[in-house]
Design a protein around this motif. Structure first.
Motif, mmCIF file in Angstrom:
data_model
loop_
_atom_site.group_PDB
_atom_site.id
_atom_site.type_symbol
_atom_site.label_atom_id
_atom_site.label_comp_id
_atom_site.label_asym_id
_atom_site.label_seq_id
_atom_site.Cartn_x
_atom_site.Cartn_y
_atom_site.Cartn_z
ATOM 1 N N MET A 1 -46.989 3.119 2.411
ATOM 2 C CA MET A 1 -45.805 3.038 3.265
ATOM 3 C C MET A 1 -46.257 3.080 4.720
ATOM 4 N N GLY A 2 -45.883 2.082 5.501
ATOM 5 C CA GLY A 2 -46.264 2.023 6.909
ATOM 6 C C GLY A 2 -45.405 2.932 7.762
ATOM 7 N N SER A 3 -45.878 3.178 8.965
ATOM 8 C CA SER A 3 -45.061 3.994 9.883
ATOM 9 C C SER A 3 -44.144 3.067 10.664
ATOM 10 N N TYR A 4 -43.034 3.619 11.105
ATOM 11 C CA TYR A 4 -42.043 2.844 11.837
ATOM 12 C C TYR A 4 -42.061 3.233 13.300
ATOM 13 N N ASP A 5 -41.846 2.266 14.158
ATOM 14 C CA ASP A 5 -41.721 2.513 15.587
ATOM 15 C C ASP A 5 -40.310 2.070 15.969
ATOM 16 N N ASN A 6 -39.352 2.969 15.783
ATOM 17 C CA ASN A 6 -37.949 2.630 15.976
ATOM 18 C C ASN A 6 -37.557 2.599 17.443
ATOM 19 N N THR A 7 -36.547 1.795 17.743
ATOM 20 C CA THR A 7 -36.027 1.693 19.107
ATOM 21 C C THR A 7 -35.026 2.817 19.348
ATOM 22 N N PRO A 8 -35.293 3.691 20.325
ATOM 23 C CA PRO A 8 -34.352 4.791 20.569
ATOM 24 C C PRO A 8 -33.044 4.312 21.201
ATOM 25 N N THR A 9 -31.997 5.062 20.904
ATOM 26 C CA THR A 9 -30.685 4.801 21.487
ATOM 27 C C THR A 9 -30.435 5.781 22.624
ATOM 28 N N VAL A 10 -30.083 5.248 23.779
ATOM 29 C CA VAL A 10 -29.685 6.051 24.928
ATOM 30 C C VAL A 10 -28.182 5.850 25.114
ATOM 31 N N VAL A 11 -27.443 6.958 25.147
ATOM 32 C CA VAL A 11 -25.993 6.884 25.340
ATOM 33 C C VAL A 11 -25.702 7.176 26.810
ATOM 34 N N VAL A 12 -25.012 6.245 27.473
ATOM 35 C CA VAL A 12 -24.652 6.382 28.888
ATOM 36 C C VAL A 12 -23.127 6.406 28.958
ATOM 37 N N VAL A 13 -22.577 7.380 29.710
ATOM 38 C CA VAL A 13 -21.124 7.563 29.697
ATOM 39 C C VAL A 13 -20.525 7.350 31.086
ATOM 40 N N LEU A 14 -19.536 6.473 31.148
ATOM 41 C CA LEU A 14 -18.744 6.291 32.355
ATOM 42 C C LEU A 14 -17.588 7.282 32.277
ATOM 43 N N VAL A 15 -17.537 8.188 33.260
ATOM 44 C CA VAL A 15 -16.523 9.236 33.278
ATOM 45 C C VAL A 15 -15.679 9.084 34.545
ATOM 46 N N PRO A 16 -14.463 8.494 34.438
ATOM 47 C CA PRO A 16 -13.574 8.428 35.598
ATOM 48 C C PRO A 16 -13.085 9.842 35.929
ATOM 49 N N ILE A 17 -13.251 10.244 37.191
ATOM 50 C CA ILE A 17 -12.909 11.609 37.585
ATOM 51 C C ILE A 17 -12.584 11.641 39.074
ATOM 52 N N ARG A 18 -11.572 12.417 39.446
ATOM 53 C CA ARG A 18 -11.203 12.601 40.855
ATOM 54 C C ARG A 18 -11.089 11.275 41.616
ATOM 55 N N GLY A 19 -10.549 10.275 40.960
ATOM 56 C CA GLY A 19 -10.333 8.979 41.595
ATOM 57 C C GLY A 19 -11.572 8.119 41.701
#
Length: 139
Positions: A1-19
């Motif tokens: 079984m080979g090793s995997y080099d997976n692509t990481p997920t980065v979560v970026v959040v747009l937060v509307p706040i104070r106008g």
């Protein structure tokens, strides 16, 4: 079984706040001192929404609700090293000052498009304010 080099997920959040839009000034090597939206890696065992909630809380002290996060788009970085998952919350109320972890120098709210540490963030910030302007002129 080979090793995997997976692509990481980065979560970026747009937060509307104070106008405006919630931003952080980065305290880590990549983009140090530059603005970015709050976000970070999704950990194994987390949904993307839970990762977004955790990162926003760690980096800004702002509490958002996982079930109110809406997926905007998913983009693979040009170097193909990460998948960026952009989500947005409804407008958030946050009284008092912001708090942040050691990866963040300061938390700011911007009320117009700004240059960030990352071109893909720039595009999303511009889109956020363009959509908001369109919505305001339609009412």
């Amino acid at each position: 079984m080979g090793s995997y080099d997976n692509t990481p997920t980065v979560v970026v959040v747009l937060v509307p706040i104070r106008g405006g839009l919630l931003m952080i000034r980065r305290g880590v090597t990549d983009g140090h001192g530059e603005l970015a939206m709050p976000g970070g890696y999704q950990m194994r065992g987390e949904t993307w929404q839970e990762a977004g909630v955790r990162e926003v809380l760690e980096e800004t002290g702002v509490r958002i609700e996982a079930d109110r996060l809406r997926l905007l788009t998913v983009v693979t970085t040009p170097d193909r090293r990460q998948n960026l998952l952009f989500g947005q919350t409804p407008p958030v109320e946050h009284e008092g000052s912001f708090v942040h972890d050691s990866e963040v120098l300061e938390v700011v709210v911007v009320d117009e498009p700004v240059r960030t540490a990352f071109p893909l963030h720039d595009e999303m910030v511009e889109r956020f304010f363009r959509c908001r302007l369109t919505a305001e002129t339609e009412h």
